[in-house]
Write a protein that holds these residues in place. Structure first.
Motif, PDB file in Angstrom:
ATOM      1  N   MET A  99       0.836  -1.198   0.000  1.00 22.84           N
ATOM      2  CA  MET A  99       0.000   0.000   0.000  1.00 22.84           C
ATOM      3  C   MET A  99       0.876   1.256   0.000  1.00 22.84           C
ATOM      4  SD  MET A  99      -3.276   1.048   2.364  1.00 22.84           S
ATOM      5  CE  MET A  99      -2.458   0.984   3.942  1.00 22.84           C
ATOM      6  N   PHE A 100       1.966   1.219   0.780  1.00 18.41           N
ATOM      7  CA  PHE A 100       2.856   2.383   0.829  1.00 18.41           C
ATOM      8  C   PHE A 100       3.552   2.578  -0.521  1.00 18.41           C
ATOM      9  CE2 PHE A 100       6.739   4.712   1.856  1.00 18.41           C
ATOM     10  CZ  PHE A 100       6.224   5.749   2.624  1.00 18.41           C
ATOM     11  N   ASN A 101       3.995   1.471  -1.130  1.00 20.02           N
ATOM     12  CA  ASN A 101       4.626   1.557  -2.450  1.00 20.02           C
ATOM     13  C   ASN A 101       3.669   2.154  -3.482  1.00 20.02           C
ATOM     14  OD1 ASN A 101       7.047   0.484  -1.590  1.00 20.02           O
ATOM     15  ND2 ASN A 101       6.537  -1.610  -2.161  1.00 20.02           N
ATOM     16  N   HIS A 102       2.404   1.708  -3.417  1.00 22.85           N
ATOM     17  CA  HIS A 102       1.413   2.221  -4.372  1.00 22.85           C
ATOM     18  C   HIS A 102       1.116   3.691  -4.085  1.00 22.85           C
ATOM     19  CE1 HIS A 102      -1.762   1.892  -7.362  1.00 22.85           C
ATOM     20  NE2 HIS A 102      -2.560   2.539  -6.528  1.00 22.85           N
ATOM     21  N   LEU A 103       1.130   4.046  -2.805  1.00 27.28           N
ATOM     22  CA  LEU A 103       0.866   5.440  -2.423  1.00 27.28           C
ATOM     23  C   LEU A 103       1.872   6.375  -3.080  1.00 27.28           C
ATOM     24  CD1 LEU A 103      -1.259   6.675  -0.408  1.00 27.28           C
ATOM     25  CD2 LEU A 103       0.630   6.918   1.193  1.00 27.28           C
ATOM     26  N   ASN A 104       3.117   5.912  -3.197  1.00 32.11           N
ATOM     27  CA  ASN A 104       4.162   6.731  -3.817  1.00 32.11           C
ATOM     28  C   ASN A 104       3.977   6.904  -5.317  1.00 32.11           C
ATOM     29  OD1 ASN A 104       5.677   7.362  -1.519  1.00 32.11           O
ATOM     30  ND2 ASN A 104       6.742   5.403  -1.580  1.00 32.11           N
ATOM     31  N   THR A 105       3.120   6.075  -5.922  1.00 31.36           N
ATOM     32  CA  THR A 105       2.883   6.184  -7.364  1.00 31.36           C
ATOM     33  C   THR A 105       1.672   7.050  -7.691  1.00 31.36           C
ATOM     34  OG1 THR A 105       1.382   4.255  -7.549  1.00 31.36           O
ATOM     35  CG2 THR A 105       3.768   3.829  -7.622  1.00 31.36           C
ATOM     36  N   LEU A 106       0.923   7.460  -6.666  1.00 26.53           N
ATOM     37  CA  LEU A 106      -0.312   8.205  -6.913  1.00 26.53           C
ATOM     38  C   LEU A 106       0.000   9.657  -7.272  1.00 26.53           C
ATOM     39  CD1 LEU A 106      -2.654   6.879  -4.078  1.00 26.53           C
ATOM     40  CD2 LEU A 106      -2.444   6.086  -6.431  1.00 26.53           C
ATOM     41  N   PHE A 111      -3.546  13.345  -3.085  1.00 26.11           N
ATOM     42  CA  PHE A 111      -3.204  13.875  -1.763  1.00 26.11           C
ATOM     43  C   PHE A 111      -3.856  15.226  -1.519  1.00 26.11           C
ATOM     44  CE2 PHE A 111       0.188  11.043  -3.122  1.00 26.11           C
ATOM     45  CZ  PHE A 111       0.270  10.189  -2.038  1.00 26.11           C
ATOM     46  N   ASP A 112      -4.071  15.974  -2.583  1.00 28.64           N
ATOM     47  CA  ASP A 112      -4.761  17.260  -2.437  1.00 28.64           C
ATOM     48  C   ASP A 112      -6.224  17.074  -2.078  1.00 28.64           C
ATOM     49  OD1 ASP A 112      -2.463  18.641  -3.018  1.00 28.64           O
ATOM     50  OD2 ASP A 112      -2.938  18.963  -5.128  1.00 28.64           O
ATOM     51  N   ASN A 113      -6.815  15.969  -2.538  1.00 24.90           N
ATOM     52  CA  ASN A 113      -8.254  15.753  -2.356  1.00 24.90           C
ATOM     53  C   ASN A 113      -8.598  14.790  -1.220  1.00 24.90           C
ATOM     54  OD1 ASN A 113      -8.705  17.401  -4.577  1.00 24.90           O
ATOM     55  ND2 ASN A 113      -8.739  15.709  -6.020  1.00 24.90           N
ATOM     56  N   THR A 114      -7.579  14.214  -0.557  1.00 25.22           N
ATOM     57  CA  THR A 114      -7.832  13.225   0.493  1.00 25.22           C
ATOM     58  C   THR A 114      -7.209  13.682   1.800  1.00 25.22           C
ATOM     59  OG1 THR A 114      -7.706  11.485  -1.184  1.00 25.22           O
ATOM     60  CG2 THR A 114      -7.663  10.786   1.104  1.00 25.22           C
ATOM     61  N   SER A 115      -7.971  13.554   2.875  1.00 25.84           N
ATOM     62  CA  SER A 115      -7.464  13.915   4.198  1.00 25.84           C
ATOM     63  C   SER A 115      -6.241  13.073   4.543  1.00 25.84           C
ATOM     64  CB  SER A 115      -8.559  13.696   5.247  1.00 25.84           C
ATOM     65  OG  SER A 115      -8.015  13.636   6.547  1.00 25.84           O
ATOM     66  N   HIS A 116      -5.166  13.736   4.966  1.00 31.05           N
ATOM     67  CA  HIS A 116      -3.947  13.005   5.323  1.00 31.05           C
ATOM     68  C   HIS A 116      -4.180  12.108   6.536  1.00 31.05           C
ATOM     69  CE1 HIS A 116      -1.243  16.228   3.206  1.00 31.05           C
ATOM     70  NE2 HIS A 116      -2.090  15.630   2.395  1.00 31.05           N
ATOM     71  N   GLY A 117      -4.996  12.575   7.473  1.00 28.36           N
ATOM     72  CA  GLY A 117      -5.323  11.752   8.645  1.00 28.36           C
ATOM     73  C   GLY A 117      -6.077  10.496   8.249  1.00 28.36           C
ATOM     74  N   ASN A 118      -6.921  10.621   7.234  1.00 30.12           N
ATOM     75  CA  ASN A 118      -7.669   9.463   6.751  1.00 30.12           C
ATOM     76  C   ASN A 118      -6.727   8.427   6.143  1.00 30.12           C
ATOM     77  OD1 ASN A 118      -9.593   7.742   5.388  1.00 30.12           O
ATOM     78  ND2 ASN A 118     -11.058   9.432   5.552  1.00 30.12           N
ATOM     79  N   ILE A 119      -5.724   8.908   5.410  1.00 31.58           N
ATOM     80  CA  ILE A 119      -4.734   7.992   4.832  1.00 31.58           C
ATOM     81  C   ILE A 119      -3.954   7.298   5.939  1.00 31.58           C
ATOM     82  CG2 ILE A 119      -2.643   7.850   3.418  1.00 31.58           C
ATOM     83  CD1 ILE A 119      -3.715  10.239   1.810  1.00 31.58           C
ATOM     84  N   LEU A 120      -3.537   8.069   6.944  1.00 33.25           N
ATOM     85  CA  LEU A 120      -2.785   7.492   8.067  1.00 33.25           C
ATOM     86  C   LEU A 120      -3.609   6.443   8.803  1.00 33.25           C
ATOM     87  CD1 LEU A 120      -1.097  10.706   9.565  1.00 33.25           C
ATOM     88  CD2 LEU A 120       0.015   8.861   8.321  1.00 33.25           C
TER      89      LEU A 120
END
Length: 583
Positions: A99-106, A111-120
């Protein structure tokens, strides 16, 4: 939905085939010994047929055998738990890594449209639920399912009518579990979403406490938090209540099965049907417990399972997000870069039907310094986003040295630029580690020279450990201005052929700003540079100034040309700014 989610998680479990095999083998031993213990308990009861009619020799030998079986059972159960925990946590670790690897490809848009706390929350809460539930399920399956199979076979051999009583009770337990699970799953999904929302809100408020206190927002933030928390309580209560019904209902049905076995067994004894003894009835009551126990335990962890399924679904939502458009393998060689940049008929919008950049054209010759000014929302930072390919243009193209930037790999493109942004970012570590972030091979002399040029060297020298001083959450706290100076020095150390300065001196005092401007001028010599600034005093020396409004260039020229121009848009901005300063 649950089957689909589990199928996607199953490959992560298959990685640990050896552990699963040995856990299964231990589970078979555990299940077999459990059934044998029950069988010999019944035999021991039958050695006591009446007052003074006890076969003591046989009873002692049976008790000794039961003791040996109990020890074997305990050891095998321990192996099941250890191996089950290992599989559960390692498989979730693999999923978290993917999931973290895929996150780096997004793309940056996600990230502008998604709450960072929600991702965490998806990395922490959601996957913790998955590992806990996986552990519980494995411990239940490896030994529990073996007990179910062996005890069923044993019961069928011993007595068919009593076995049917046990099977009917277990089927009812399974039906109850299925109905409750199906009706409560949506509640758990909503609960996990709200947990993510509350994590995002707390992260936002805690990370901006200065602003919260400065604007006396404490009471309003408390009310907002209480509203989200109240919603979480309501949805959580509904989810927990629905799920909590399974265990008591399962136990109720199980207890009815006990009574039914006693009743049916008693009738069989009275009517002399089959070879039914008191010991056999005792064994069947225990067999009934063993047979239904895995299903009851499954109902007991239903809350964990529901939370885990919701967590997996939220995890796979990230993995299902579309990554950035495919990258090319062509490398932009920054050593041979001349720095010619051109925007050709560029159109771009963050949101469909709301155009921001329209038919934008700009030619920047190698080594030119381009200042970009304009009102907030004019599109200044958007040009940087497009140039760095944080976002791709809707149409048109951007070229560097006459080659479209989409033909270069993003990594090599971004290495060609040094960026100093208004929002500083330093990680927990030493000052030196932060400075060489973009150039790990930098020498001590290069680091010191860059820090002197950015007016931060004297501050660092006064620290107890100098450049080895740890900064961040667990170390020294430094001011926003000092952080900005460190990021400027970091950019100088990376030695990029092109520069982007986005409000780079916004957090420093006027005297330091003058010193940094001198350092920037030296650093920008021969390098294509883009400078975004609201403080117009910082861009007087720029070769070309672009004045933007609503995503379009409304004026182009140097400082003197634009000031001398009649009814100049730039002139109005400049005069308005300095009139405010005089006031």
């Amino acid at each position: 939905m649950s089957k689909k989610i589990f199928k996607r998680f199953f490959p992560y479990l298959k990685i640990y085939k050896k552990e699963i095999f040995f856990a299964l083998f231990s589970g078979i031993i555990c299940g077999a010994t459990s059934v044998l213990i029950t069988y010999f308990i019944g035999k021991s009861v039958d050695t006591m047929t009446g007052l003074g009619k006890v076969d003591l020799t046989l009873l002692i030998s049976i008790i000794g055998l039961i003791a040996l079986l109990i020890i074997t059972n305990a050891i095998s159960q321990w192996f099941v738990q250890v191996l089950g925990n290992r599989v559960a946590y390692l498989s979730v670790a693999e999923l978290r890594k993917d999931m973290f690897n895929h996150l780096n490809t997004l793309p940056l848009k996600y990230f502008d449209n998604t709450s960072h706390g929600n991702i965490l929350s998806r990395f922490t809460n959601d996957l913790d639920y998955v590992s806990e539930a996986t552990t519980a399920i494995f411990n239940n399956i490896f030994s529990g399912m073996t007990i179910v199979i062996i005890s069923l076979i044993t019961m069928l051999v011993l007595n068919m009518p009593l076995t049917l009583v046990v099977i009917i009770g277990t089927i009812l337990i399974f039906i109850v579990n299925y109905i409750v699970a199906k009706t409560s799953q949506s509640k758990f999904m909503t609960q996990q979403k709200i947990v993510g929302d509350i994590s995002g809100y707390i992260s936002e408020i805690v990370g901006n406490q200065k602003i919260v206190k400065a604007f006396q927002y404490e009471n309003r933030s408390q009310k907002t938090f209480e509203n989200i928390n109240s919603e979480l309580y309501t949805v959580g209560k509904q989810a927990q209540f629905a799920s909590s019904l399974t265990n008591p209902l399962s136990r109720f049905i199980d207890h009815i099965s006990y009574l039914s076995i006693g009743l049916v067994g008693g009738l069989l004894v009275l009517n002399s049907v089959g070879n039914v003894t008191v010991g056999l009835i005792s064994s069947f009551i225990i067999y009934s417990t063993q047979f239904s126990k895995p299903f009851i335990e499954l109902s007991g962890i239903m809350t964990q399972i529901q939370s885990a399924l919701a967590g997996l679904q939220r995890t796979f939502e990230i993995i299902d997000e579309k990554p950035e458009t495919p990258d090319t393998n062509n490398i932009l060689n920054k050593e041979k870069l001349s720095g010619k940049v051109e925007f050709k008929n560029v159109y771009f919008s963050y949101t469909k039907n709301q155009p921001l950049i329209e038919n934008f054209n700009l030619l920047v010759e190698p080594g030119e310094s381009i200042a970009i000014v304009g009102k907030t929302g004019a599109g200044k930072s958007t040009l940087v986003n497009l140039l760095m390919r944080f976002y791709d243009v809707d149409s048109g193209e951007i070229t560097i040295d006459n080659v479209p930037i989409k033909n270069y790999s993003r990594d090599s493109l971004r290495r060609a630029f040094g960026m100093v942004l208004q929002d500083t970012w330093l990680f927990d570590g030493t000052i030196k580690d932060n400075l060489i972030f973009g150039n790990p091979k930098a020498t001590d002399n290069e680091i010191i020279e860059a820090c002197k040029a950015s007016s931060i060297h004297s501050f660092i020298e006064k620290l107890p450990n100098g450049y080895n001083t740890v900064i961040g959450q667990g170390g020294l706290k430094i001011s926003d201005g000092q952080s900005q100076l460190l990021t400027i020095a970091r950019t100088m150390i990376s030695k990029p052929p092109m520069l982007i300065l986005d409000e780079a001196t916004s957090s420093v005092d006027t005297l330091t700003e003058i010193q940094i401007q001198t350092a920037f001028l030296n650093m920008m010599k021969g390098k294509t540079s883009f400078i975004i600034a609201h403080r117009l005093s910082t861009i007087r020396e720029a070769d070309k100034i672009l004045v933007m409004d609503s995503g379009k260039i409304v004026e182009v020229g140097n400082h003197k040309e634009l000031l001398n121009k009649k009814d100049s848009y730039y002139g109005k901005l400049y005069k308005a700014q300095f009139e405010n300063i005089k006031e």
